[in-house]
Enzyme design. Structure first.
Site, mmCIF file in Angstrom:
data_model
loop_
_atom_site.group_PDB
_atom_site.id
_atom_site.type_symbol
_atom_site.label_atom_id
_atom_site.label_comp_id
_atom_site.label_asym_id
_atom_site.label_seq_id
_atom_site.Cartn_x
_atom_site.Cartn_y
_atom_site.Cartn_z
ATOM 1 N N LYS A 126 8.478 11.685 -2.335
ATOM 2 C CA LYS A 126 7.554 12.419 -3.337
ATOM 3 C C LYS A 126 8.169 13.516 -4.291
ATOM 4 O O LYS A 126 8.919 13.848 -3.938
ATOM 5 C CB LYS A 126 6.421 12.766 -2.525
ATOM 6 N N ASP A 166 1.902 10.006 -10.957
ATOM 7 C CA ASP A 166 0.709 10.804 -9.582
ATOM 8 C C ASP A 166 0.073 11.294 -10.573
ATOM 9 O O ASP A 166 0.040 11.429 -12.033
ATOM 10 C CB ASP A 166 1.234 11.710 -8.326
HETATM 11 P P1 NDP Z 1 -4.984 11.486 -12.932
HETATM 12 O O1 NDP Z 1 -3.781 12.757 -12.845
HETATM 13 O O2 NDP Z 1 -4.927 10.614 -13.692
HETATM 14 O O3 NDP Z 1 -6.335 12.044 -12.293
HETATM 15 C C1 NDP Z 1 -6.602 13.435 -11.662
HETATM 16 C C2 NDP Z 1 -8.197 13.294 -12.082
HETATM 17 O O4 NDP Z 1 -8.975 14.545 -10.695
HETATM 18 C C3 NDP Z 1 -8.929 14.253 -13.162
HETATM 19 O O5 NDP Z 1 -9.538 13.977 -13.752
HETATM 20 C C4 NDP Z 1 -9.069 15.635 -12.945
HETATM 21 O O6 NDP Z 1 -9.406 16.259 -14.219
HETATM 22 C C5 NDP Z 1 -8.783 15.210 -11.704
HETATM 23 N N1 NDP Z 1 -8.613 16.461 -11.042
HETATM 24 C C6 NDP Z 1 -7.188 17.845 -10.457
HETATM 25 N N2 NDP Z 1 -7.792 18.500 -9.633
HETATM 26 C C7 NDP Z 1 -8.188 19.013 -9.634
HETATM 27 C C8 NDP Z 1 -8.845 19.595 -8.383
HETATM 28 N N3 NDP Z 1 -7.677 20.539 -8.225
HETATM 29 N N4 NDP Z 1 -10.248 19.328 -8.988
HETATM 30 C C9 NDP Z 1 -11.137 18.543 -9.090
HETATM 31 N N5 NDP Z 1 -10.691 18.343 -9.968
HETATM 32 C C10 NDP Z 1 -8.684 17.366 -9.895
HETATM 33 O O7 NDP Z 1 -4.266 11.385 -11.181
HETATM 34 P P2 NDP Z 1 -4.835 9.927 -10.790
HETATM 35 O O8 NDP Z 1 -6.035 9.365 -10.570
HETATM 36 O O9 NDP Z 1 -3.246 9.024 -10.925
HETATM 37 O O10 NDP Z 1 -4.960 9.851 -9.115
HETATM 38 C C11 NDP Z 1 -5.905 11.018 -8.063
HETATM 39 C C12 NDP Z 1 -5.330 10.702 -6.983
HETATM 40 O O11 NDP Z 1 -5.121 9.339 -6.651
HETATM 41 C C13 NDP Z 1 -4.387 11.929 -6.570
HETATM 42 O O12 NDP Z 1 -4.610 12.569 -5.256
HETATM 43 C C14 NDP Z 1 -3.149 10.784 -6.610
HETATM 44 O O13 NDP Z 1 -2.218 11.498 -5.354
HETATM 45 C C15 NDP Z 1 -3.318 9.296 -6.287
HETATM 46 N N6 NDP Z 1 -2.721 8.243 -5.985
HETATM 47 C C16 NDP Z 1 -2.990 7.727 -7.052
HETATM 48 C C17 NDP Z 1 -2.271 7.026 -7.382
HETATM 49 C C18 NDP Z 1 -1.816 6.189 -8.736
HETATM 50 O O14 NDP Z 1 -1.034 5.198 -8.901
HETATM 51 N N7 NDP Z 1 -1.631 6.945 -9.692
HETATM 52 C C19 NDP Z 1 -1.973 5.645 -6.016
HETATM 53 C C20 NDP Z 1 -2.230 6.777 -5.354
HETATM 54 C C21 NDP Z 1 -3.139 7.990 -5.002
HETATM 55 P P3 NDP Z 1 -9.116 16.861 -15.384
HETATM 56 O O15 NDP Z 1 -8.751 15.365 -16.005
HETATM 57 O O16 NDP Z 1 -9.917 17.791 -15.728
HETATM 58 O O17 NDP Z 1 -7.391 17.101 -14.909
#
Ligand code: NDP
Length: 446
Positions: A126, A166
């Site tokens: 990571k 991510d």
């Molecule tokens: P994105 O950046 O596309 O989206 C993240 C989302 O979470 C946004 O809506 C963001 O809000 C919100 N967010 C981020 N930080 C916070 C916080 N501190 N408090 C509240 N909301 C928050 O990321 P992903 O969708 O790719 O990833 C989301 C989760 O899934 C993570 O934990 C990641 O590790 C996990 N994951 C992702 C994978 C992937 O293929 N993308 C694979 C496996 C796991 P805002 O729009 O305001 O930033």
């Protein structure tokens, strides 16, 4: 707590001060598998878990870049190469101000078990940076990515370490990173996954984590001859994982009631339908606006600074970030009749919240199993790149479905309790552990 576990955790605490997320992730795994390890001398006597918690390598580097005003900015870059027993290091890059060594070590540690569960030959890694892409111009994001890769390129490669996206790293960032890598090494190869379809990416990769999550929920519900159709679902997040989880829920006849971002959540009792979801995708992916604009457009409630877990639901899908659902939220979910919590995000439920779910014996699917669809399709992207070939959308989707089904089966192998309850946490941890541990044993003390 048993003595062996307490001793192990004490040791980890003293060796990793100031790394709360990493300690939390290790404690979660150790707590659920120590009894199993104690009963298996081949793992106990060879200190496999003690070796697994130590990254094979951590690289930390300076990332200087020039912003649009010509001012110098400095960020910190990381790559944690955690475990290569079953394949090259594999895991995403996160660009977010909260990124630090603890967060990336926790994610890399989780990745060991997740990648193992997919059944594909992928080790665990990571990386990322405390760089915040929000509010930056495309030019600034490109400058940052180029500087980041100018150091990272020497540590990664299609057969050594294959990063992906991510939080904060999507198609745009992967494009800039890939362009710089190719320019430096002079080779077009599969060093990154999540590439565009036109230049080596796999079909279904953007959708994979969210779709895979719902395929996994379906497998869970099938154990009770049930399905997601007609269920009320609450989702947190509105990024990549949340968007495609919502899309699959809607396609399968469930009602999605909530989505959120880092500022608050919207509650739409009529349900977020296909058209409304399209609006969210535009809002988040193109104009980068806050989720509250949805509430204004579709005349529904918006809760500033809150998380969606107080809304009554059948299924809750935390899809935003770590530790976003605590014991209080968990108790309320259970009290209001929630039957299943499945993690699209990594470690979104606190340990106390997980304890509430396990005690109430509702379905709880940990991220390392439930969100493994993303890395699984990344693995499929690697296979396609090696073959210089690409599979159709239908082919990749079928493979994703069958991988999620197999992950579910692997969880059952070690997770089924005498009363029939399936402890997915224990099932995923032990099953993920065994494959990597056996590979480490076969390869000697390295
Ligand atoms: P994105 O950046 O596309 O989206 C993240 C989302 O979470 C946004 O809506 C963001 O809000 C919100 N967010 C981020 N930080 C916070 C916080 N501190 N408090 C509240 N909301 C928050 O990321 P992903 O969708 O790719 O990833 C989301 C989760 O899934 C993570 O934990 C990641 O590790 C996990 N994951 C992702 C994978 C992937 O293929 N993308 C694979 C496996 C796991 P805002 O729009 O305001 O930033």
């Amino acid at each position: 707590m048993n003595e062996v576990l307490a001793h192990f955790l004490n040791n980890i605490h003293s060796k990793n001060p100031g790394e709360p997320e990493f300690l939390q992730a290790v404690a979660e795994v150790a707590t659920s598998i120590t009894t199993f390890i104690q009963s298996e001398p081949r793992y106990k006597n060879t200190k496999i878990l003690e070796r697994m918690v130590e990254p094979e390598r951590v690289v930390i580097f300076r990332v200087p870049w020039l912003d649009d005003k010509g001012e110098i900015q400095v960020n910190r870059g990381f790559r944690v190469q955690m475990n290569s027993a079953i394949g090259p290091y594999k895991g995403g890059l996160r660009f977010h101000p909260s990124v630090n060594l603890s967060v990336l070590k926790f994610l890399a540690f989780e990745q060991i078990f997740k990648n193992s569960l997919t059944g594909l030959p992928m080790g665990a890694g990571k990386g990322g940076s405390d760089f915040n892409p929000k509010g930056k111009s495309d030019n600034e994001v490109m400058k940052f990515c180029q500087s980041f890769m100018t150091e990272l390129y020497r540590h990664v490669g299609e057969d050594t370490d294959i990063p992906a996206g991510d939080i904060g790293v999507g198609n745009r960032e992967i494009g800039f990173l890939f362009g710089q890598y190719k320019r430096i090494v002079g080779s077009f190869n599969g060093v990154l996954t999540g590439k565009g379809n036109e230049w080596g990416g796999s079909q279904i990769r953007p959708e994979a984590t969210g779709y895979g999550l719902i395929y996994f929920v379906d497998e869970i519900l099938k154990t009770k001859n049930d399905s997601i159709k007609g269920k009320n679902v609450t989702i947190s997040g509105s990024g990549n994982v949340a968007q495609f989880a919502a899309e699959k829920c809607i396609e399968n006849g469930a009602k999605v009631l909530t989505m959120s971002d880092s500022h608050g959540f919207i509650y739409d009792p009529a349900g977020i339908d296909k058209e409304k979801l399209e609006y969210i995708k535009q809002l988040k992916n193109k104009t980068h606006g806050p989720i509250k604009e949805y509430a204004a457009k579709f005349q529904c409630a918006y809760f500033e600074g809150e998380r969606p877990w107080k809304i009554k639901c059948d299924i809750a899908l935390p899809n935003a970030t770590q530790n976003e659902l605590d014991a209080k939220d968990a108790a309320l979910l259970v009290e209001q009749g929630c039957i299943c919590v499945a993690e699209g995000a990594n470690m979104p439920c606190t340990p106390d919240a997980v304890a509430v779910f396990l005690k109430a014996k509702i379905f709880y699917a940990p991220g390392k199993a439930a969100n493994a669809g993303g890395v699984a399709v990344s693995g499929l992207e690697m296979s396609q790149n090696s073959q210089r070939y690409s599979w159709t959308r239908t082919e990749v989707d079928q493979k994703l479905k069958s991988i999620m089904r197999e992950i579910h089966q692997r969880c059952l192998q070690y997770g089924k309790e005498p009363d029939g309850y399936i402890n997915y946490e224990r099932g995923a941890n032990i099953s993920g552990f065994v494959k990597v541990a056996d590979a480490m044993l076969a390869q000697g003390v390295v």
